[in-house]
Design a protein around this motif. Structure first.
Motif, PDB file in Angstrom:
ATOM      1  N   VAL A  17       0.142  -6.071   7.373  1.00 29.65           N
ATOM      2  CA  VAL A  17       0.702  -4.812   7.351  1.00 29.65           C
ATOM      3  C   VAL A  17      -0.194  -3.627   8.163  1.00 29.65           C
ATOM      4  O   VAL A  17      -1.290  -3.609   7.815  1.00 29.65           O
ATOM      5  N   ASP A  18       0.623  -2.898   8.938  1.00 27.74           N
ATOM      6  CA  ASP A  18      -0.097  -1.628   9.570  1.00 27.74           C
ATOM      7  C   ASP A  18       0.718  -0.531   9.404  1.00 27.74           C
ATOM      8  O   ASP A  18       1.480  -0.329  10.405  1.00 27.74           O
ATOM      9  N   ARG A  19       0.639   0.378   8.710  1.00 23.15           N
ATOM     10  CA  ARG A  19       1.370   1.543   8.225  1.00 23.15           C
ATOM     11  C   ARG A  19       0.231   2.662   8.204  1.00 23.15           C
ATOM     12  O   ARG A  19       0.082   3.106   6.911  1.00 23.15           O
ATOM     13  N   PRO A  20      -0.239   3.302   9.296  1.00 19.83           N
ATOM     14  CA  PRO A  20      -0.942   4.463   8.974  1.00 19.83           C
ATOM     15  C   PRO A  20      -0.601   5.512   8.206  1.00 19.83           C
ATOM     16  O   PRO A  20       0.745   5.917   8.310  1.00 19.83           O
ATOM     17  N   PRO A  21      -1.287   6.439   7.614  1.00 20.40           N
ATOM     18  CA  PRO A  21      -2.667   6.165   7.530  1.00 20.40           C
ATOM     19  C   PRO A  21      -3.397   5.509   6.401  1.00 20.40           C
ATOM     20  O   PRO A  21      -4.533   5.132   6.529  1.00 20.40           O
ATOM     21  N   VAL A  22      -2.448   5.159   5.354  1.00 16.56           N
ATOM     22  CA  VAL A  22      -2.786   4.455   4.098  1.00 16.56           C
ATOM     23  C   VAL A  22      -2.050   3.293   3.685  1.00 16.56           C
ATOM     24  O   VAL A  22      -2.309   2.808   2.806  1.00 16.56           O
ATOM     25  N   ASN A  23      -1.192   2.939   4.484  1.00 16.26           N
ATOM     26  CA  ASN A  23      -0.361   1.682   4.165  1.00 16.26           C
ATOM     27  C   ASN A  23       0.427   2.025   3.033  1.00 16.26           C
ATOM     28  O   ASN A  23       0.616   1.198   2.180  1.00 16.26           O
ATOM     29  N   VAL A  50      -1.334 -16.007   4.941  1.00 13.63           N
ATOM     30  CA  VAL A  50      -2.492 -14.929   4.548  1.00 13.63           C
ATOM     31  C   VAL A  50      -1.732 -13.783   4.564  1.00 13.63           C
ATOM     32  O   VAL A  50      -1.397 -13.283   5.535  1.00 13.63           O
ATOM     33  N   LEU A  51      -1.866 -12.866   3.476  1.00 11.89           N
ATOM     34  CA  LEU A  51      -1.452 -11.548   3.508  1.00 11.89           C
ATOM     35  C   LEU A  51      -2.502 -10.467   3.753  1.00 11.89           C
ATOM     36  O   LEU A  51      -3.272 -10.576   3.005  1.00 11.89           O
ATOM     37  N   ALA A  52      -2.510  -9.780   4.829  1.00  3.54           N
ATOM     38  CA  ALA A  52      -3.711  -8.673   5.081  1.00  3.54           C
ATOM     39  C   ALA A  52      -3.342  -7.497   5.622  1.00  3.54           C
ATOM     40  O   ALA A  52      -1.883  -7.306   5.710  1.00  3.54           O
ATOM     41  N   ALA A  53      -3.887  -6.751   5.688  1.00  2.00           N
ATOM     42  CA  ALA A  53      -3.670  -5.167   6.211  1.00  2.00           C
ATOM     43  C   ALA A  53      -4.628  -4.620   7.185  1.00  2.00           C
ATOM     44  O   ALA A  53      -5.921  -5.198   6.990  1.00  2.00           O
ATOM     45  N   GLU A  54      -4.248  -3.746   7.980  1.00  2.00           N
ATOM     46  CA  GLU A  54      -5.240  -3.220   9.017  1.00  2.00           C
ATOM     47  C   GLU A  54      -5.416  -1.676   8.279  1.00  2.00           C
ATOM     48  O   GLU A  54      -4.695  -1.147   7.531  1.00  2.00           O
ATOM     49  N   GLY A  55      -6.561  -1.288   8.702  1.00  2.00           N
ATOM     50  CA  GLY A  55      -6.945   0.386   8.458  1.00  2.00           C
ATOM     51  C   GLY A  55      -7.737   0.294   7.127  1.00  2.00           C
ATOM     52  O   GLY A  55      -8.508  -0.694   6.714  1.00  2.00           O
ATOM     53  N   ARG A  56      -7.755   1.526   6.468  1.00  2.00           N
ATOM     54  CA  ARG A  56      -8.635   1.915   5.546  1.00  2.00           C
ATOM     55  C   ARG A  56      -8.569   1.002   4.245  1.00  2.00           C
ATOM     56  O   ARG A  56      -9.575   0.614   3.650  1.00  2.00           O
ATOM     57  N   GLY A  57      -7.287   0.772   3.868  1.00  2.00           N
ATOM     58  CA  GLY A  57      -6.994  -0.028   2.569  1.00  2.00           C
ATOM     59  C   GLY A  57      -6.108  -0.835   2.787  1.00  2.00           C
ATOM     60  O   GLY A  57      -5.076  -0.888   3.617  1.00  2.00           O
ATOM     61  N   PHE A  58      -5.760  -1.934   1.662  1.00  2.00           N
ATOM     62  CA  PHE A  58      -4.741  -2.877   1.729  1.00  2.00           C
ATOM     63  C   PHE A  58      -3.489  -2.416   1.590  1.00  2.00           C
ATOM     64  O   PHE A  58      -2.569  -2.503   2.301  1.00  2.00           O
ATOM     65  N   ASN A  59      -3.314  -1.458   0.503  1.00  2.00           N
ATOM     66  CA  ASN A  59      -1.748  -0.953   0.294  1.00  2.00           C
ATOM     67  C   ASN A  59      -1.971   0.043  -0.559  1.00  2.00           C
ATOM     68  O   ASN A  59      -2.627   0.172  -1.687  1.00  2.00           O
ATOM     69  N   ALA A  60      -1.482   1.476  -0.212  1.00  2.00           N
ATOM     70  CA  ALA A  60      -1.232   2.511  -1.334  1.00  2.00           C
ATOM     71  C   ALA A  60       0.096   2.570  -1.964  1.00  2.00           C
ATOM     72  O   ALA A  60       0.323   3.757  -2.315  1.00  2.00           O
ATOM     73  N   GLY A  61       0.659   1.580  -1.905  1.00  2.00           N
ATOM     74  CA  GLY A  61       2.041   1.659  -2.532  1.00  2.00           C
ATOM     75  C   GLY A  61       3.281   2.201  -2.016  1.00  2.00           C
ATOM     76  O   GLY A  61       3.346   2.025  -0.553  1.00  2.00           O
TER      77      GLY A  61
END
Length: 252
Positions: A17-23, A50-61
């Protein structure tokens, strides 16, 4: 940006998942994530996801701004369905799902990792449900899979977070590693799983889900009914309007 799938190694599908700025995901990305995980699990060549994310955090909801732009309840209905489908896709994936969690894992992120088969976390990861601060309810079902009952309640009522180290002590996080080594550690665990017989690992996943004492899909949908009640009563809008959508904090 959005949701992508790659094949970093034999038998492994990496959904990122890659959805800036905080997923914080809009409706379409929750459904896209569900589709990606289900497609990976159906692939006969895949034995672990494998479920991963780009950016500062994994997921902000969920994307709170998307809800605030809707004068009615269409966005709320859609995002609730999207979250339910994404969480269920992880749980019902035909092969084990390893979540690689770095930074913040909040709200809907808890729904994803709580339904995963294993969690590898970075040493900066924090987990929590700030729902009461954002005019929402839900995912206590999944937080209860990560921490003991009374801790879950305290975290839920206070909107505080728990660290990766704390979850490791409770046995819900497989390993805590430095942030730069997060994906490698998750892929290492996935490779060990993917080395098993493909048919047998799928049978094992189905068997373990079959003995689960909680129907996670039904339990979460029950929680969502109270989210609708909060919205219909107006209390959710009142709380959301006071929420300035700051970047998620990495401390409790």
């Amino acid at each position: 940006m959005g949701v992508s799938t790659s094949r970093p190694d034999k038998g492994i599908a990496l959904v990122t998942v890659d959805r800036p700025p905080v997923n914080a995901l809009p409706v379409r990305d929750w459904f896209a994530l569900a589709d990606a995980v289900r497609a990976a699990g159906r692939d006969p060549e895949v034995r672990c996801v494998v479920l991963a994310a780009e950016g500062r955090g994994f997921n902000a909801g969920v994307d709170i701004k998307e809800l605030q732009r809707d004068p009615g309840h269409d966005a709320l209905v859609a995002v609730n369905r999207g979250c339910a489908e994404a969480f269920a896709a992880v749980y019902e994936c035909e092969v084990p799902v390893v979540a690689a969690v770095g930074g913040f894992c909040l709200g809907g992120g808890i729904g994803l990792v709580g339904n995963a088969d294993a969690i590898v976390a970075a040493d900066d990861a924090v987990f929590g449900l700030p729902e009461l601060d954002r005019g929402a309810l839900g995912a206590a079902t999944h937080l209860a899979r990560l921490v003991p009952q009374h801790l879950m309640r305290a975290l839920y009522y206070t909107s505080r977070t728990a660290t990766a180290q704390e979850l490791h002590a409770h046995g819900s996080v497989w390993k805590v590693v430095p942030r730069p080594g997060l994906l490698a550690a998750a892929l290492e665990l996935a490779a060990e799983i993917a080395a098993k017989d493909g048919t047998l690992i799928r049978l094992a996943k189905a068997a373990i889900n079959g003995i689960d004492p909680v129907d996670v899909r039904r339990s979460y949908r029950f929680e969502q009914g109270f989210t609708f009640e909060a919205n219909l009563s107006g209390v959710a809008d009142r709380v959301r309007d006071g929420f300035g959508a700051p970047a998620p904090q990495e401390d409790a």
